[in-house]
Structure formats: structure tokens, C-alpha cells
Motif scaffolding. Structure first.
Motif, PDB file in Angstrom:
ATOM      1  N   LEU A  25       0.722  -1.396  -0.071  1.00  0.00           N
ATOM      2  CA  LEU A  25      -0.208   0.346  -0.372  1.00  0.00           C
ATOM      3  C   LEU A  25       0.945   1.248   0.184  1.00  0.00           C
ATOM      4  O   LEU A  25       0.638   2.153  -0.640  1.00  0.00           O
ATOM      5  N   PHE A  26       2.361   1.166   1.115  1.00  0.00           N
ATOM      6  CA  PHE A  26       3.095   1.988   0.714  1.00  0.00           C
ATOM      7  C   PHE A  26       4.540   2.096   0.656  1.00  0.00           C
ATOM      8  O   PHE A  26       4.593   0.229   0.790  1.00  0.00           O
ATOM      9  N   THR A  27       5.010   2.395  -0.161  1.00  0.00           N
ATOM     10  CA  THR A  27       6.488   2.300  -1.055  1.00  0.00           C
ATOM     11  C   THR A  27       7.820   2.292  -0.057  1.00  0.00           C
ATOM     12  O   THR A  27       7.385   2.866   0.693  1.00  0.00           O
ATOM     13  N   PRO A  28       8.234   1.011   0.352  1.00  0.00           N
ATOM     14  CA  PRO A  28       9.396   1.026   1.371  1.00  0.00           C
ATOM     15  C   PRO A  28      10.309   2.492   1.682  1.00  0.00           C
ATOM     16  O   PRO A  28      10.718   2.789   2.176  1.00  0.00           O
ATOM     17  N   ILE A  83       1.894  12.272   1.241  1.00  0.00           N
ATOM     18  CA  ILE A  83       2.107  10.767   0.891  1.00  0.00           C
ATOM     19  C   ILE A  83       1.032   9.988   1.622  1.00  0.00           C
ATOM     20  O   ILE A  83       0.242   9.342   0.869  1.00  0.00           O
ATOM     21  N   ILE A  84       0.547  10.166   2.651  1.00  0.00           N
ATOM     22  CA  ILE A  84      -0.867   9.709   3.317  1.00  0.00           C
ATOM     23  C   ILE A  84      -1.873  10.138   2.116  1.00  0.00           C
ATOM     24  O   ILE A  84      -3.342   9.262   2.516  1.00  0.00           O
ATOM     25  N   SER A  85      -1.883  11.216   1.872  1.00  0.00           N
ATOM     26  CA  SER A  85      -3.239  11.748   0.795  1.00  0.00           C
ATOM     27  C   SER A  85      -3.751  11.123  -0.399  1.00  0.00           C
ATOM     28  O   SER A  85      -4.126  11.812  -1.410  1.00  0.00           O
ATOM     29  N   LYS A  86      -1.505  10.669  -0.708  1.00  0.00           N
ATOM     30  CA  LYS A  86      -1.682  10.237  -2.190  1.00  0.00           C
ATOM     31  C   LYS A  86      -3.260   9.399  -2.805  1.00  0.00           C
ATOM     32  O   LYS A  86      -3.712   8.701  -2.199  1.00  0.00           O
ATOM     33  N   ASN A  87      -4.145   9.129  -4.207  1.00  0.00           N
ATOM     34  CA  ASN A  87      -5.335   8.671  -4.735  1.00  0.00           C
ATOM     35  C   ASN A  87      -4.976   8.040  -4.055  1.00  0.00           C
ATOM     36  O   ASN A  87      -6.090   6.929  -4.382  1.00  0.00           O
ATOM     37  N   LYS A  88      -3.231   6.898  -5.164  1.00  0.00           N
ATOM     38  CA  LYS A  88      -3.410   5.642  -4.459  1.00  0.00           C
ATOM     39  C   LYS A  88      -4.040   4.463  -3.274  1.00  0.00           C
ATOM     40  O   LYS A  88      -4.267   3.440  -2.990  1.00  0.00           O
ATOM     41  N   ILE A  89      -2.928   5.880  -2.366  1.00  0.00           N
ATOM     42  CA  ILE A  89      -3.417   5.626  -0.935  1.00  0.00           C
ATOM     43  C   ILE A  89      -5.194   5.823  -0.335  1.00  0.00           C
ATOM     44  O   ILE A  89      -6.108   4.178   0.578  1.00  0.00           O
ATOM     45  N   LYS A  90      -5.701   6.534  -0.766  1.00  0.00           N
ATOM     46  CA  LYS A  90      -7.758   6.445  -0.627  1.00  0.00           C
ATOM     47  C   LYS A  90      -8.186   5.688  -1.209  1.00  0.00           C
ATOM     48  O   LYS A  90      -9.257   5.506  -0.827  1.00  0.00           O
ATOM     49  N   SER A  91      -7.697   5.823  -2.249  1.00  0.00           N
ATOM     50  CA  SER A  91      -8.767   4.046  -3.524  1.00  0.00           C
ATOM     51  C   SER A  91      -9.155   3.345  -2.620  1.00  0.00           C
ATOM     52  O   SER A  91      -9.728   2.945  -2.703  1.00  0.00           O
ATOM     53  N   LYS A  92      -7.558   3.076  -2.148  1.00  0.00           N
ATOM     54  CA  LYS A  92      -7.105   1.599  -1.359  1.00  0.00           C
ATOM     55  C   LYS A  92      -7.699   1.532   0.219  1.00  0.00           C
ATOM     56  O   LYS A  92      -8.691   0.555   0.186  1.00  0.00           O
ATOM     57  N   LEU A  93      -7.588   2.780   0.710  1.00  0.00           N
ATOM     58  CA  LEU A  93      -8.883   2.417   1.700  1.00  0.00           C
ATOM     59  C   LEU A  93      -9.765   2.623   1.715  1.00  0.00           C
ATOM     60  O   LEU A  93     -10.944   1.940   2.864  1.00  0.00           O
ATOM     61  N   SER A  94     -10.230   3.082   0.793  1.00  0.00           N
ATOM     62  CA  SER A  94     -11.788   3.860   0.392  1.00  0.00           C
ATOM     63  C   SER A  94     -12.543   2.131   0.069  1.00  0.00           C
ATOM     64  O   SER A  94     -13.595   1.609   0.438  1.00  0.00           O
ATOM     65  N   GLN A  95     -11.840   1.133  -0.611  1.00  0.00           N
ATOM     66  CA  GLN A  95     -12.255  -0.137  -1.238  1.00  0.00           C
ATOM     67  C   GLN A  95     -12.660  -0.763   0.172  1.00  0.00           C
ATOM     68  O   GLN A  95     -13.412  -1.362   0.186  1.00  0.00           O
ATOM     69  N   ILE A  96     -11.110  -0.749   0.765  1.00  0.00           N
ATOM     70  CA  ILE A  96     -11.527  -1.916   1.868  1.00  0.00           C
ATOM     71  C   ILE A  96     -12.490  -0.828   2.980  1.00  0.00           C
ATOM     72  O   ILE A  96     -13.196  -2.122   3.449  1.00  0.00           O
ATOM     73  N   LEU A  97     -13.067  -0.086   3.487  1.00  0.00           N
ATOM     74  CA  LEU A  97     -14.055   0.460   3.986  1.00  0.00           C
ATOM     75  C   LEU A  97     -14.877   0.574   3.633  1.00  0.00           C
ATOM     76  O   LEU A  97     -16.202   1.095   4.476  1.00  0.00           O
TER      77      LEU A  97
END
Ligand code: FE2
Length: 205
Positions: A25-28, A83-97
């Protein structure tokens, strides 16, 4: 990240999904940068007396949620929120939730650091804000022992998660949870709370 469905199922069934760093979800590099920002942000030392025992906690604040969400320590919150507001992050989180991507709002963002013999007692995140949906906990400590994230289930049974460096726990704020005693080392987690409510904190004080 290829186990999105599995995360979603775990979240729905047990109130928590655990995603390892290698599940991406996050890169190293992003985790490394988050760790660097969290190590530099000014910390408050918080002592909470709890049933005769003490919690010792160092807290670095990026966004507070007293009345409305408010950024603080801009020099640090700015790059961290990017970093934590990147679209790829929010998009995955929204799907899980199971909420809409555009509904994902962060209301409180902070770094919590606890050392040997310290813990966080059993609590409910919705006591801080009844509109919190989920807490996202990124583990930035590496060489610590103990400090498990314990999530209580309906029958008062519990599930323990031993958070590894770079992992992300997504935990339903309606589930009581605690952090067990740290046996050695430093446990440092970046926590942010997701809500779909953007107005005033509706907590009854
Ligand atoms: Fe919590």
C-alpha cells in the motif's frame, strides 16, 4: 496490492485488516520518509494515570481534531499529508472500508511513541469522535518486542497483531482495543483516523 478482497473480508469479519509492507500500500521509500518526518516532529510527553498504572507516551501531532480538523506543525504535516493523501492510498482505503473515494476524510493524524514497560489501555476511538470510522496505524518502529495491537471481539475474545516495520493496520473504531506492554525497544506508530464527516466533532463532552 493483490489481496484487497481478503483485507476487506478481514476488516468486516474481525474489525481489522493487517497489511504487510511487502503487500505494497505504501512503498518502502514512502515508509522511510514517513519515519524520518515522525522522528523530527516535536513531541509532547503524555502521562496518563490508569487504574494505578501509568501510560507514558510521546506524541507528535500533525492534525488535531478538537472541534474541526486542523493541521499543526506545518513544516512536518505538509510533507507527511502529501504522502498519506495520495490518491492510490485513499482509493485502496475507501475500497477496504466500503466507502466512496471522495468521502475519505482524515481528521486526526499523529505519531505515538512508547518505550519499555509502557502500554495503551483498552479504549474506544469513537469516544474521541463518534464519527471516526477507522484508524490506520503504520508501524515505524522496528526492533521492539511486545507492544501488540489487541482488538477485542464481541464475545470479549481478542485478536493480537504483532505489527512489523512498515505494516498498516486498518481498525474499525467501534472495536475496543489496546496496545500491550512493550517489553523492549521503541514502538512508534503513525496513526490517522478516517471519517466521512467533515463538520464539527460531535463528541459529547
Ligand atoms: Fe486507539
Amino acid at each position: 496490492m493483490n489481496n484487497l478482497e481478503e483485507c476487506k473480508n478481514k476488516y468486516q469479519k474481525y474489525g481489522t485488516a493487517y497489511i504487510k509492507l511487502e503487500d505494497g500500500l505504501f512503498t518502502p521509500e514512502e515508509i522511510k520518509k514517513l519515519k524520518q518526518i515522525c522522528s523530527e516532529v516535536p513531541k509532547e510527553h503524555i502521562t496518563v494515570g490508569d487504574a494505578g498504572e501509568m501510560n507514558y507516551l510521546n506524541v507528535g501531532r500533525f492534525m488535531v481534531d478538537k472541534k474541526n480538523p486542523e493541521l499543526v506543525n506545518y513544516k512536518f504535516s505538509d510533507p507527511l499529508l502529501k504522502i498519506i493523501s495520495k490518491n492510490k492510498i485513499k482509493s485502496k482505503l475507501s475500497q477496504i472500508l466500503s466507502i466512496k473515494n471522495e468521502e475519505v476524510i482524515y481528521r486526526r493524524v499523529q505519531f505515538n511513541e512508547i518505550g519499555k514497560n509502557c502500554f495503551v489501555g483498552k479504549h474506544l476511538d469513537t469516544d474521541s469522535n463518534p464519527d471516526y470510522i477507522a484508524a490506520c496505524v503504520i508501524q515505524l518502529g522496528d526492533k521492539f518486542k511486545g507492544g501488540m495491537y489487541r482488538v477485542f471481539q464481541k464475545n470479549n475474545d481478542f485478536i493480537d497483531y504483532s505489527p512489523e516495520y512498515g505494516s498498516l493496520l486498518i481498525s474499525d473504531c467501534r472495536y475496543p482495543h489496546e496496545v500491550t506492554r512493550v517489553d523492549s525497544g521503541l514502538r512508534g506508530s503513525l496513526v490517522f483516523f478516517i471519517s466521512t464527516h467533515s463538520g464539527e466533532n460531535r463528541r459529547i463532552i
